[in-house]
Scaffold this motif. Structure first.
Motif, PDB file in Angstrom:
ATOM      1  N   VAL A  41      36.213  48.055  49.522  1.00 23.47           N
ATOM      2  CA  VAL A  41      37.054  48.576  48.438  1.00 23.47           C
ATOM      3  C   VAL A  41      36.394  48.237  47.102  1.00 23.47           C
ATOM      4  O   VAL A  41      36.048  47.084  46.845  1.00 23.47           O
ATOM      5  CB  VAL A  41      38.477  47.985  48.490  1.00 23.47           C
ATOM      6  N   LEU A  42      36.201  49.268  46.296  1.00 22.42           N
ATOM      7  CA  LEU A  42      35.561  49.092  44.987  1.00 22.42           C
ATOM      8  C   LEU A  42      36.617  49.266  43.901  1.00 22.42           C
ATOM      9  O   LEU A  42      37.383  50.234  43.933  1.00 22.42           O
ATOM     10  CB  LEU A  42      34.446  50.128  44.815  1.00 22.42           C
ATOM     11  N   PHE A  43      36.626  48.342  42.939  1.00 23.41           N
ATOM     12  CA  PHE A  43      37.699  48.313  41.942  1.00 23.41           C
ATOM     13  C   PHE A  43      37.155  48.416  40.527  1.00 23.41           C
ATOM     14  O   PHE A  43      36.052  47.951  40.248  1.00 23.41           O
ATOM     15  CB  PHE A  43      38.465  46.988  42.107  1.00 23.41           C
ATOM     16  N   PRO A  44      37.977  48.984  39.628  1.00 17.26           N
ATOM     17  CA  PRO A  44      37.558  48.996  38.223  1.00 17.26           C
ATOM     18  C   PRO A  44      37.350  47.561  37.728  1.00 17.26           C
ATOM     19  O   PRO A  44      38.046  46.656  38.172  1.00 17.26           O
ATOM     20  CB  PRO A  44      38.737  49.658  37.500  1.00 17.26           C
ATOM     21  N   GLN A  45      36.396  47.367  36.843  1.00 18.79           N
ATOM     22  CA  GLN A  45      36.053  46.069  36.250  1.00 18.79           C
ATOM     23  C   GLN A  45      35.359  45.114  37.213  1.00 18.79           C
ATOM     24  O   GLN A  45      34.639  44.226  36.801  1.00 18.79           O
ATOM     25  CB  GLN A  45      37.297  45.321  35.701  1.00 18.79           C
ATOM     26  N   ILE A  46      35.615  45.251  38.516  1.00 16.50           N
ATOM     27  CA  ILE A  46      35.195  44.233  39.473  1.00 16.50           C
ATOM     28  C   ILE A  46      34.002  44.698  40.296  1.00 16.50           C
ATOM     29  O   ILE A  46      33.083  43.940  40.552  1.00 16.50           O
ATOM     30  CB  ILE A  46      36.347  43.915  40.466  1.00 16.50           C
ATOM     31  N   GLY A  47      34.026  45.961  40.729  1.00 16.54           N
ATOM     32  CA  GLY A  47      33.082  46.389  41.752  1.00 16.54           C
ATOM     33  C   GLY A  47      33.692  46.048  43.104  1.00 16.54           C
ATOM     34  O   GLY A  47      34.897  46.257  43.312  1.00 16.54           O
TER      35      GLY A  47
END
Ligand code: 4AD
Ligand code: MG
Length: 481
Positions: free
Chosen positions: A397-403
């Motif tokens: 799972v790829l997330f905004p701000q985090i990767g």
């Protein structure tokens, strides 16, 4: 009658004005006039302070001089309705005792210190508003996680921290030994002999509880771990710690689509929990740290996560490059995606979280389920999407701000296929014989993932550096406190 201390969080909710109360906490600020002092007191139970009103006729100059920023006080007084303090309640002091004085060398005295400065004083930074807020949110996220799994029929399963196996096979483990390092016994080839070490073999701190978690899931049906993990990777980035907490659910009979459903549902539950349980702290962080925080949290709840294969992701990145986008690292098929690529997909291209699946076998771990191969050496993955070489059902799972916030996969349940991959990688399975037994006796399809707890906290708090969402960060060359 002795009155009991009231936590400030509880006091600020009360409306039974006129009652005698006892509060204790640390002075945030003191201001006032010749006749009265206003002391903002905080006890850590909430981001909010309670205002203490001290009539200077009642208290000596000596006492008032000791009431400085950071000092610890015990205050008895009357709870009254407040007009000026920003809260509904304030305390008219009748007795003030200074429990601990605080001189001007107190490192947290000045406002607006940098986060780097705070890290150097990590033992005291917990007393600041920002770190108080982050730590309360961290606690609440832990509660969210346990509640989610408990409500969904998962059992909390404890996997060992000291282990003889390397789950991720990346070789970045911290050794555990009681041997005298000045006097190591070696064999004829110069290899260290561990038979006289505490465990009689080479042991390390775990990088992941997954392999033992699979033993739990293939017996109890659905388990989760939640504990510290350790990685001796020399990555000095704002997203890596040498000691971090990981949540690893593992579920029998779960397929690729269901795994993605679980990842999405779980992470949304945690974000919703934060919005429901941490309102004051989130509002503070939204105001002080990141003005788009609340919007971003709400956004994640609204959106359905994009699900796409690695191969489709590479196509999008290549297309972006053709249109003039510049990346620091290459992203040809087969390359491990860097955080810049992940963030491009999430923040610029889709503008929502992405679950990426079917990664090249060569960049993923041995235990992942292999996709069906085609005659020309390619493979067929999620939704029939074709890849140019062999792929595995890894679903991150790829997330905004985090990767990357979650790394997961369907596990290879077929003994021969798994052994084939192990042999191809020339892995030493001496200490993993027990893992292979799950595939020999009653093997079952199963899947699971690992969520980096601190990466979740980064997302939920809007903090920029992973060192600032764990009380005492462990990073290369830093193990203070
Ligand atoms: O992707 P990773 O390496 O996956 C595993 O360890 C699997 N055994 C998990 C599983 O399937 N049960 O790590 C999982 C997550 C990453 O997505 C990231 O959020 C976090 O752990 N993580 C780190 N967080 C902080 N510092 C580090 N050095 C991290 N390495 C991984
Ligand atoms: Mg990963």
């Amino acid at each position: 009658m002795e009155i009991k201390r009231t936590r400030i969080a509880d006091l600020l909710k009360r409306t039974d004005y006129g009652q005698e109360v006892l509060v204790k906490g640390w002075v945030r600020t003191k201001r006032g006039s010749k006749t009265v002092s206003f002391i903002a007191l905080n006890d850590g139970s909430t981001i909010k302070n309670v205002q203490i009103v001290a009539d200077l006729e009642k208290f000596s100059d000596e006492l008032m001089k000791l009431i400085t920023t950071g000092a610890c006080l015990s205050v008895k007084g009357t709870m009254v309705e407040s007009i000026g303090s920003g809260q509904a309640v304030e305390v008219q002091a009748s007795e003030i005792e200074v429990l601990g004085t605080c001189g001007d060398d107190y490192p947290m005295q000045k406002k607006g210190q940098t986060f780097e400065y705070m890290r150097q004083h990590a033992h005291m930074r917990l007393r600041t508003n920002t770190f108080g807020a982050v730590m309360r949110i961290r606690h609440n996220m832990a509660m969210a996680i346990h509640t989610y799994f408990h409500e969904h029929g998962f059992f909390y399963f404890h996997t060992p921290l000291i282990t003889a196996s390397d789950c991720e096979g990346a070789g970045n483990m911290f050794q555990v030994t009681t041997k005298n390092l000045y006097d190591l016994k070696k064999d004829a080839d110069g290899k260290i002999i561990y038979d006289d070490d505490f465990f009689g073999q080479q042991t390390s701190l775990t990088v992941s509880g997954q392999l033992e978690g699979e033993l739990g899931a293939t017996a109890l049906g659905a388990i989760y771990t939640f504990g510290p993990t350790f990685r001796a990777e020399n990555s000095n980035t704002p997203r890596h710690l040498a000691e971090f907490w990981m949540i690893e659910p593992e579920v029998a009979f779960l397929d690729q689509e269901e795994l993605m459903d679980l990842e999405e549902d779980f992470i949304k539950y945690c974000v919703r929990w934060a919005l429901d349980h941490c309102k004051d702290d989130l509002e503070f962080l939204n105001q002080m740290i990141d003005k788009t925080l609340l919007e971003r949290l709400e956004g994640v709840l609204k959106d359905t996560f994009v699900r796409l294969t690695y191969t489709e992701g590479i196509d999008i990145l290549q297309e972006a490059i053709r249109n003039g986008k510049k990346f620091e690292f290459p992203c040809n098929w087969g390359d491990d995606l860097a955080s810049e690529h992940e963030r491009f997909l999430v923040e610029e291209h889709f503008k929502k979280p992405v679950i990426m699946t079917d990664y090249p076998t060569a960049i993923k771990s041995f235990y992942m389920k292999q996709n069906e191969m085609t005659a020309d050496g390619g493979s067929i993955g999620y939704k029939g999407i074709k890849a140019p070489a062999s792929t595995m059902q890894g679903t991150d799972v790829l997330f905004p701000q985090i990767g990357e916030i979650i790394g997961g996969s369907v596990r290879e349940a077929d003994y021969d296929t798994l052994m084939g991959e192990i042999n191809r990688r020339k892995m030493d399975m001496t200490h993993l014989w027990w893992y292979l037994d799950t595939r020999r006796w009653g093997s079952c399809p199963h899947a699971g993932f690992g969520l980096g707890f601190e990466r979740l906290i980064l997302f939920v708090t809007g903090m920029q550096n992973i060192r600032d969402v764990i009380p005492f960060p462990r990073t290369p060359r830093s193990a203070e406190f």
